[in-house]
Design a protein around this motif. Sequence first.
Motif, PDB file in Angstrom:
ATOM      1  N   SER A   1       0.827  -1.202   0.000  1.00 60.78           N
ATOM      2  CA  SER A   1       0.000   0.000   0.000  1.00 60.78           C
ATOM      3  C   SER A   1       0.859   1.250   0.000  1.00 60.78           C
ATOM      4  CB  SER A   1      -0.929   0.016   1.226  1.00 60.78           C
ATOM      5  OG  SER A   1      -1.773  -1.107   1.254  1.00 60.78           O
ATOM      6  N   LEU A   2       1.899   1.246   0.837  1.00 57.66           N
ATOM      7  CA  LEU A   2       2.716   2.440   1.048  1.00 57.66           C
ATOM      8  C   LEU A   2       3.472   2.866  -0.206  1.00 57.66           C
ATOM      9  CD1 LEU A   2       4.175   4.571   2.770  1.00 57.66           C
ATOM     10  CD2 LEU A   2       5.699   2.753   3.580  1.00 57.66           C
ATOM     11  N   PHE A   3       4.268   1.967  -0.775  1.00 60.64           N
ATOM     12  CA  PHE A   3       5.158   2.371  -1.855  1.00 60.64           C
ATOM     13  C   PHE A   3       4.428   2.730  -3.149  1.00 60.64           C
ATOM     14  CE2 PHE A   3       7.920   0.132   1.116  1.00 60.64           C
ATOM     15  CZ  PHE A   3       8.873   1.110   1.303  1.00 60.64           C
ATOM     16  N   PRO A   4       3.382   1.982  -3.564  1.00 58.40           N
ATOM     17  CA  PRO A   4       2.631   2.429  -4.747  1.00 58.40           C
ATOM     18  C   PRO A   4       2.006   3.807  -4.559  1.00 58.40           C
ATOM     19  CG  PRO A   4       2.177   0.129  -4.318  1.00 58.40           C
ATOM     20  CD  PRO A   4       2.953   0.629  -3.141  1.00 58.40           C
ATOM     21  N   ALA A   5       1.547   4.117  -3.356  1.00 56.72           N
ATOM     22  CA  ALA A   5       0.945   5.430  -3.107  1.00 56.72           C
ATOM     23  C   ALA A   5       1.980   6.537  -3.244  1.00 56.72           C
ATOM     24  CB  ALA A   5       0.303   5.461  -1.723  1.00 56.72           C
ATOM     25  N   LEU A   6       3.170   6.332  -2.695  1.00 56.90           N
ATOM     26  CA  LEU A   6       4.227   7.331  -2.815  1.00 56.90           C
ATOM     27  C   LEU A   6       4.667   7.482  -4.265  1.00 56.90           C
ATOM     28  CD1 LEU A   6       6.435   6.539   0.319  1.00 56.90           C
ATOM     29  CD2 LEU A   6       4.694   8.313   0.068  1.00 56.90           C
ATOM     30  N   GLN A   7       4.764   6.368  -4.974  1.00 58.39           N
ATOM     31  CA  GLN A   7       5.171   6.421  -6.373  1.00 58.39           C
ATOM     32  C   GLN A   7       4.123   7.102  -7.240  1.00 58.39           C
ATOM     33  OE1 GLN A   7       5.982   2.297  -7.166  1.00 58.39           O
ATOM     34  NE2 GLN A   7       7.786   2.264  -5.847  1.00 58.39           N
ATOM     35  N   ALA A   8       2.853   7.028  -6.827  1.00 64.69           N
ATOM     36  CA  ALA A   8       1.781   7.676  -7.583  1.00 64.69           C
ATOM     37  C   ALA A   8       1.767   9.177  -7.374  1.00 64.69           C
ATOM     38  CB  ALA A   8       0.427   7.084  -7.184  1.00 64.69           C
ATOM     39  N   GLY A   9       2.479   9.659  -6.360  1.00 63.72           N
ATOM     40  CA  GLY A   9       2.559  11.099  -6.156  1.00 63.72           C
ATOM     41  C   GLY A   9       2.115  11.593  -4.798  1.00 63.72           C
ATOM     42  N   ALA A  10       1.688  10.680  -3.911  1.00 60.98           N
ATOM     43  CA  ALA A  10       1.307  11.121  -2.565  1.00 60.98           C
ATOM     44  C   ALA A  10       2.521  11.688  -1.844  1.00 60.98           C
ATOM     45  CB  ALA A  10       0.723   9.954  -1.766  1.00 60.98           C
ATOM     46  N   ARG A  11       2.341  12.807  -1.195  1.00 60.14           N
ATOM     47  CA  ARG A  11       3.456  13.425  -0.474  1.00 60.14           C
ATOM     48  C   ARG A  11       3.334  13.169   1.031  1.00 60.14           C
ATOM     49  NH1 ARG A  11       5.296  19.336  -2.180  1.00 60.14           N
ATOM     50  NH2 ARG A  11       6.311  18.134  -3.804  1.00 60.14           N
ATOM     51  N   GLY A  12       2.185  12.710   1.461  1.00 62.31           N
ATOM     52  CA  GLY A  12       1.991  12.392   2.867  1.00 62.31           C
ATOM     53  C   GLY A  12       1.343  11.030   3.008  1.00 62.31           C
ATOM     54  N   TYR A  13       1.559  10.377   4.158  1.00 61.15           N
ATOM     55  CA  TYR A  13       0.976   9.056   4.386  1.00 61.15           C
ATOM     56  C   TYR A  13       0.741   8.897   5.884  1.00 61.15           C
ATOM     57  CZ  TYR A  13       0.071   4.134   3.233  1.00 61.15           C
ATOM     58  OH  TYR A  13      -0.519   2.911   3.028  1.00 61.15           O
ATOM     59  N   LEU A  14      -0.520   8.802   6.258  1.00 68.07           N
ATOM     60  CA  LEU A  14      -0.897   8.635   7.657  1.00 68.07           C
ATOM     61  C   LEU A  14      -1.790   7.413   7.788  1.00 68.07           C
ATOM     62  CD1 LEU A  14      -1.977  12.307   8.507  1.00 68.07           C
ATOM     63  CD2 LEU A  14       0.242  11.268   8.977  1.00 68.07           C
ATOM     64  N   THR A  15      -1.731   6.762   8.928  1.00 66.69           N
ATOM     65  CA  THR A  15      -2.690   5.706   9.220  1.00 66.69           C
ATOM     66  C   THR A  15      -3.861   6.300  10.008  1.00 66.69           C
ATOM     67  OG1 THR A  15      -1.390   5.122  11.176  1.00 66.69           O
ATOM     68  CG2 THR A  15      -0.991   3.853   9.179  1.00 66.69           C
ATOM     69  N   LYS A  16      -4.971   5.580  10.009  1.00 66.50           N
ATOM     70  CA  LYS A  16      -6.212   6.160  10.528  1.00 66.50           C
ATOM     71  C   LYS A  16      -6.251   6.292  12.044  1.00 66.50           C
ATOM     72  CE  LYS A  16      -9.244   5.329   6.621  1.00 66.50           C
ATOM     73  NZ  LYS A  16     -10.424   4.631   6.073  1.00 66.50           N
ATOM     74  N   ASP A  17      -5.194   5.870  12.719  1.00 68.94           N
ATOM     75  CA  ASP A  17      -5.121   6.142  14.155  1.00 68.94           C
ATOM     76  C   ASP A  17      -4.474   7.498  14.423  1.00 68.94           C
ATOM     77  OD1 ASP A  17      -2.573   5.508  13.360  1.00 68.94           O
ATOM     78  OD2 ASP A  17      -2.227   3.987  14.908  1.00 68.94           O
ATOM     79  N   ALA A  18      -4.168   8.233  13.351  1.00 71.85           N
ATOM     80  CA  ALA A  18      -3.576   9.566  13.516  1.00 71.85           C
ATOM     81  C   ALA A  18      -4.582  10.508  14.169  1.00 71.85           C
ATOM     82  CB  ALA A  18      -3.148  10.126  12.155  1.00 71.85           C
TER      83      ALA A  18
END
Length: 208
Positions: free
Chosen positions: A71-88
């Motif tokens: 989940s993490l790396f494809p999202a970053l490669q697609a252009g996401a600049r931030g990544y949080l889990t829902k317990d944030a």
Amino acid sequence: MLLGLLPGIEVVGAAGDGEEAVALVERHHPDVVLMDLRMPRCDGVEATRRIRAAHPGTEVVVLTTYADDDSLFPALQAGARGYLTKDAGAEEIARAVADVRSGAAGLSPQVQLRLLERLSEQRGGAGPGAERPGTRPEELPDGLTAREAEVLALIAEGLSNAEIAQRLFVSQATVKTHINNLFAKTAVRDRAQAVAYAFRHGITRKQQ
């Protein structure tokens, strides 16, 4: 409801899936999109890719239950600049939104730790005094120089420009020049994508 209570944040829309998210961005041109990953019709990775391609001024922060590599790396490669889990919490979300608006990466501590663990794994888990694999200059992709690859590896370790300058005994202006050059060669848009690129190509700082 939570976002609407945060100072400096105005919620202009809420989407039920990726297709709707892309349409709402086209309509409202928001500064930041908080993106889920697992959605019907169009998942978050594809929606992120489409949004970033059509609206480079809109940043994407992934907010998801999933923090696994798939989940993490494809999202970053697609252009996401931030990544949080829902317990944030609210403070962490607000900080991530502010970070990506200012041009920084908005990554949760857990995600930063996973990125560093992945880098360590790619180094082969070598013990003290052991030779780490590192990428030889003749093997560097996209025409990167050895110095640019070294800067890229330090970005992947989470170092700031100032910390990289101190580590390499150069000025911050020199670091910025190397970063601009390596971004152009690798076609990455930000530090989060640079980290993903480094992991994908196994670029680590060579043991001196």
